[in-house]
Design an enzyme around this catalytic site. Structure first.
Site, PDB file in Angstrom:
ATOM      1  N   GLU A   1      -7.296 -31.306   5.297  1.00 22.36           N
ATOM      2  CA  GLU A   1      -7.033 -29.878   5.080  1.00 22.36           C
ATOM      3  C   GLU A   1      -7.412 -29.501   3.636  1.00 22.36           C
ATOM      4  O   GLU A   1      -7.877 -28.403   3.362  1.00 22.36           O
ATOM      5  CB  GLU A   1      -5.533 -29.612   5.326  1.00 22.36           C
ATOM      6  CG  GLU A   1      -5.142 -28.174   5.144  1.00 22.36           C
ATOM      7  CD  GLU A   1      -3.642 -27.947   5.321  1.00 22.36           C
ATOM      8  OE1 GLU A   1      -3.061 -28.440   6.303  1.00 22.36           O
ATOM      9  OE2 GLU A   1      -3.063 -27.263   4.465  1.00 22.36           O
TER      10      GLU A   1
ATOM     11  N   SER B   1       0.291 -30.710   2.798  1.00 20.65           N
ATOM     12  CA  SER B   1      -0.286 -31.497   3.893  1.00 20.65           C
ATOM     13  C   SER B   1      -1.733 -31.843   3.562  1.00 20.65           C
ATOM     14  O   SER B   1      -2.527 -30.948   3.288  1.00 20.65           O
ATOM     15  CB  SER B   1      -0.284 -30.685   5.191  1.00 20.65           C
ATOM     16  OG  SER B   1       1.020 -30.262   5.469  1.00 20.65           O
TER      17      SER B   1
ATOM     18  N   ARG C   1      -5.632 -23.137  10.091  1.00 18.02           N
ATOM     19  CA  ARG C   1      -6.046 -23.573   8.738  1.00 18.02           C
ATOM     20  C   ARG C   1      -7.557 -23.421   8.545  1.00 18.02           C
ATOM     21  O   ARG C   1      -8.227 -24.289   7.965  1.00 18.02           O
ATOM     22  CB  ARG C   1      -5.655 -25.038   8.491  1.00 18.02           C
ATOM     23  CG  ARG C   1      -4.176 -25.322   8.572  1.00 18.02           C
ATOM     24  CD  ARG C   1      -3.396 -24.659   7.440  1.00 18.02           C
ATOM     25  NE  ARG C   1      -2.013 -25.102   7.462  1.00 18.02           N
ATOM     26  CZ  ARG C   1      -1.057 -24.534   8.197  1.00 18.02           C
ATOM     27  NH1 ARG C   1      -1.325 -23.471   8.955  1.00 18.02           N
ATOM     28  NH2 ARG C   1       0.188 -24.984   8.162  1.00 18.02           N
TER      29      ARG C   1
HETATM   30  C1  LIG Z   1       3.796 -28.510  -1.946  1.00 20.51           C
HETATM   31  C2  LIG Z   1       2.724 -27.760  -1.189  1.00 20.51           C
HETATM   32  C3  LIG Z   1       3.037 -27.168   0.016  1.00 20.51           C
HETATM   33  C4  LIG Z   1       2.070 -26.450   0.740  1.00 20.51           C
HETATM   34  N1  LIG Z   1       2.417 -25.866   1.921  1.00 20.51           N
HETATM   35  C5  LIG Z   1       1.497 -25.171   2.621  1.00 20.51           C
HETATM   36  C6  LIG Z   1       1.863 -24.528   3.853  1.00 20.51           C
HETATM   37  O1  LIG Z   1       3.015 -24.573   4.290  1.00 20.51           O
HETATM   38  N2  LIG Z   1       0.910 -23.852   4.526  1.00 20.51           N
HETATM   39  C7  LIG Z   1      -0.378 -23.765   4.067  1.00 20.51           C
HETATM   40  O2  LIG Z   1      -1.179 -23.119   4.749  1.00 20.51           O
HETATM   41  N3  LIG Z   1      -0.737 -24.341   2.917  1.00 20.51           N
HETATM   42  C8  LIG Z   1       0.145 -25.056   2.188  1.00 20.51           C
HETATM   43  N4  LIG Z   1      -0.218 -25.664   1.020  1.00 20.51           N
HETATM   44  C9  LIG Z   1      -1.612 -25.593   0.572  1.00 20.51           C
HETATM   45  C10 LIG Z   1      -1.901 -24.466  -0.450  1.00 20.51           C
HETATM   46  O3  LIG Z   1      -0.723 -23.994  -1.019  1.00 20.51           O
HETATM   47  C11 LIG Z   1      -2.630 -23.282   0.190  1.00 20.51           C
HETATM   48  O4  LIG Z   1      -3.800 -23.726   0.809  1.00 20.51           O
HETATM   49  C12 LIG Z   1      -2.973 -22.198  -0.824  1.00 20.51           C
HETATM   50  O5  LIG Z   1      -3.502 -21.080  -0.175  1.00 20.51           O
HETATM   51  C13 LIG Z   1      -3.973 -22.682  -1.862  1.00 20.51           C
HETATM   52  O6  LIG Z   1      -4.073 -21.677  -2.863  1.00 20.51           O
HETATM   53  P1  LIG Z   1      -4.618 -21.973  -4.293  1.00 20.51           P
HETATM   54  O7  LIG Z   1      -4.784 -20.647  -4.982  1.00 20.51           O
HETATM   55  O8  LIG Z   1      -3.815 -22.972  -4.998  1.00 20.51           O
HETATM   56  O9  LIG Z   1      -6.062 -22.581  -3.919  1.00 20.51           O
HETATM   57  P2  LIG Z   1      -7.027 -23.531  -4.776  1.00 20.51           P
HETATM   58  O10 LIG Z   1      -6.596 -24.937  -4.616  1.00 20.51           O
HETATM   59  O11 LIG Z   1      -7.190 -23.014  -6.142  1.00 20.51           O
HETATM   60  O12 LIG Z   1      -8.402 -23.338  -3.982  1.00 20.51           O
HETATM   61  C14 LIG Z   1      -8.574 -23.822  -2.679  1.00 20.51           C
HETATM   62  C15 LIG Z   1     -10.025 -23.555  -2.232  1.00 20.51           C
HETATM   63  O13 LIG Z   1     -10.254 -22.155  -2.173  1.00 20.51           O
HETATM   64  C16 LIG Z   1     -11.317 -21.762  -3.046  1.00 20.51           C
HETATM   65  N5  LIG Z   1     -10.874 -20.472  -3.635  1.00 20.51           N
HETATM   66  C17 LIG Z   1      -9.770 -20.265  -4.383  1.00 20.51           C
HETATM   67  N6  LIG Z   1      -9.644 -18.943  -4.666  1.00 20.51           N
HETATM   68  C18 LIG Z   1     -10.707 -18.330  -4.096  1.00 20.51           C
HETATM   69  C19 LIG Z   1     -11.141 -16.970  -4.043  1.00 20.51           C
HETATM   70  N7  LIG Z   1     -10.455 -15.984  -4.615  1.00 20.51           N
HETATM   71  N8  LIG Z   1     -12.286 -16.695  -3.385  1.00 20.51           N
HETATM   72  C20 LIG Z   1     -12.996 -17.687  -2.780  1.00 20.51           C
HETATM   73  N9  LIG Z   1     -12.631 -18.986  -2.802  1.00 20.51           N
HETATM   74  C21 LIG Z   1     -11.503 -19.302  -3.445  1.00 20.51           C
HETATM   75  C22 LIG Z   1     -11.426 -22.898  -4.051  1.00 20.51           C
HETATM   76  O14 LIG Z   1     -12.738 -22.995  -4.581  1.00 20.51           O
HETATM   77  C23 LIG Z   1     -11.063 -24.105  -3.212  1.00 20.51           C
HETATM   78  O15 LIG Z   1     -12.156 -24.553  -2.468  1.00 20.51           O
HETATM   79  C24 LIG Z   1       0.744 -26.364   0.254  1.00 20.51           C
HETATM   80  C25 LIG Z   1       0.420 -26.961  -0.989  1.00 20.51           C
HETATM   81  C26 LIG Z   1       1.403 -27.651  -1.704  1.00 20.51           C
HETATM   82  C27 LIG Z   1       1.057 -28.260  -3.036  1.00 20.51           C
END
Ligand SMILES: Cc1cc2nc3c(=O)[nH]c(=O)nc-3n(C[C@H](O)[C@H](O)[C@H](O)COP(=O)(O)OP(=O)(O)OC[C@H]3O[C@@H](n4cnc5c(N)ncnc54)[C@H](O)[C@@H]3O)c2cc1C
Length: 342
Positions: A338, A242, A167
């Site tokens: 996380e 998580s 992570r």
């Molecule tokens: C129900 C649920 C289940 C999940 N299960 C998992 C799992 O099994 N495994 C896992 O690893 N994660 C899991 N996650 C966490 C999440 O889905 C991941 O971390 C995912 O990659 C986040 O993507 P996002 O686009 O929503 O990020 P965001 O929440 O939009 O951004 C997260 C961070 O990244 C930065 N960011 C976003 N896009 C960019 C970019 N293009 N360039 C630079 N920085 C950027 C943002 O500024 C922020 O700091 C889960 C979340 C939920 C709600």
């Protein structure tokens, strides 16, 4: 050029459903637009960098954002067959992660199936080296293109430069706030797929589905079924998956704890013993516990939920701090969040 709105509510842009305001907000659809906006936008007095937003599924806003929030909507998927068994698939940052996985499965490209149904966008996937069911994106990651926020030049980061860990990646460490990830390239298999069913409940789920020799599509279906039965859907109940990482402790520390807490689970890895954070939290009595608008999920103590839909980011943060404090007091283990706290 993209329109910048003022004082935009971010309630629908984060899966916790926390209602905060962004001082400025813009949606961008091309790299040119992104550069244009970054050139023209005056940073706030405290020199705050713009915040890049993907699907908002790994972020907790604890207060209004006093700067520019940019939602990246870069779209497009391309592919290049590189030999008789492998293909390079490149997806732009704004593509939805699960839709990319399904796109690959429809073409019978293997490697991402265990990562089905993870919320969020492709551009965020390298940030924390998303992982589930024994697979992480680093296993098929080749490179990503990023925009350097200082020089506004596009650079390519090969896998080694991303410094992927559990992570974790360079983008959460020394590269934090310095780059915008624009697109990601994966190397996937077109045949002779490596089927990974050892982790978690995949085998049991496949058995229940009556499948003996699973395809990559079957593995994806099993993962989806498990995830749907275990994890709260953020569209119904606000959460970010998580909330904490699973801590790794030294073997000696683990053995000491094992004397006191006989049933403590532990999984050896290259740095010591990984202990499930969910177990530690549960042992401290947090599973299903609600304080005000915030709770630990009744089936998954690792998941903090916006129980009433009215929680503020500060309340959620304070709740997470109480969990950290009680795990530290009982086990001497410091949990790390996380979720990205803003
Ligand atoms: C129900 C649920 C289940 C999940 N299960 C998992 C799992 O099994 N495994 C896992 O690893 N994660 C899991 N996650 C966490 C999440 O889905 C991941 O971390 C995912 O990659 C986040 O993507 P996002 O686009 O929503 O990020 P965001 O929440 O939009 O951004 C997260 C961070 O990244 C930065 N960011 C976003 N896009 C960019 C970019 N293009 N360039 C630079 N920085 C950027 C943002 O500024 C922020 O700091 C889960 C979340 C939920 C709600």
């Amino acid at each position: 050029m993209s329109k910048i709105s003022n004082l935009k509510s971010l309630k629908n842009y984060n899966t916790f459903g926390v209602d905060v305001l962004a001082k400025y907000f813009a949606e961008v659809f091309s790299v040119e637009e992104l550069i244009e906006i970054l050139k023209n936008h005056q940073p706030t007095t405290d020199n705050r960098q713009p915040l890049i937003l993907g699907g908002g599924s790994n972020i907790l806003f604890t207060k209004d954002f006093d700067g520019l929030v940019i939602q990246l909507n870069l779209k497009g998927i391309s592919e290049e067959i590189i030999n008789e068994n492998e293909v390079l698939v490149t997806a732009k940052a704004g593509e939805n992660w699960h839709e990319l996985v399904q796109y690959c499965l429809a073409k019978n490209y293997g490697g991402l199936e265990n990562l089905s149904l993870i919320p969020g966008n492709v551009g965020t996937s390298p940030m924390q080296n998303i992982g589930a069911y024994g697979v992480e994106i680093k296993d098929s990651f080749v490179s990503c293109k990023v925009l350097n926020l200082k020089t506004l030049e596009v650079e390519t980061f090969a896998k080694e430069k991303c410094d992927f860990g559990y992570r974790d990646s360079i983008f959460k460490k020394e590269g934090k706030g310095k780059y915008v990830i624009l697109e990601v390239t994966f190397k996937l298999t077109t045949k002779n797929h490596l089927i990974k069913t050892e982790y978690g409940a995949i085998k049991v789920e496949l058995e229940q589905m009556g499948i003996e020799n699973p395809t990559i599509q079957d593995v994806s279906k099993a993962v989806i079924a498990i995830r749907e039965s275990k994890l709260p859907n953020p569209k119904i109940i606000g959460n970010a998956g998580s909330f904490f990482k699973n801590p790794t402790i030294s073997k000696d520390n683990y053995l000491e704890l094992k004397e006191k807490f006989e049933t403590i689970p532990g999984f050896p890895n290259e740095n010591g013993i990984k202990v499930p954070a969910g177990w530690l939290i549960e042992q401290c009595g947090w599973k299903g516990k609600q304080i005000g608008n915030v709770a630990s999920h009744k089936d998954q103590s690792l998941v903090i939920i916006n129980a009433t839909g009215k929680a503020t980011g500060k309340e959620i943060f304070n709740f997470s701090q109480m969990i950290i404090d009680s795990v530290l007091e009982k086990f001497g283990i410091l949990l790390e969040r996380e979720v990205n706290i803003i």
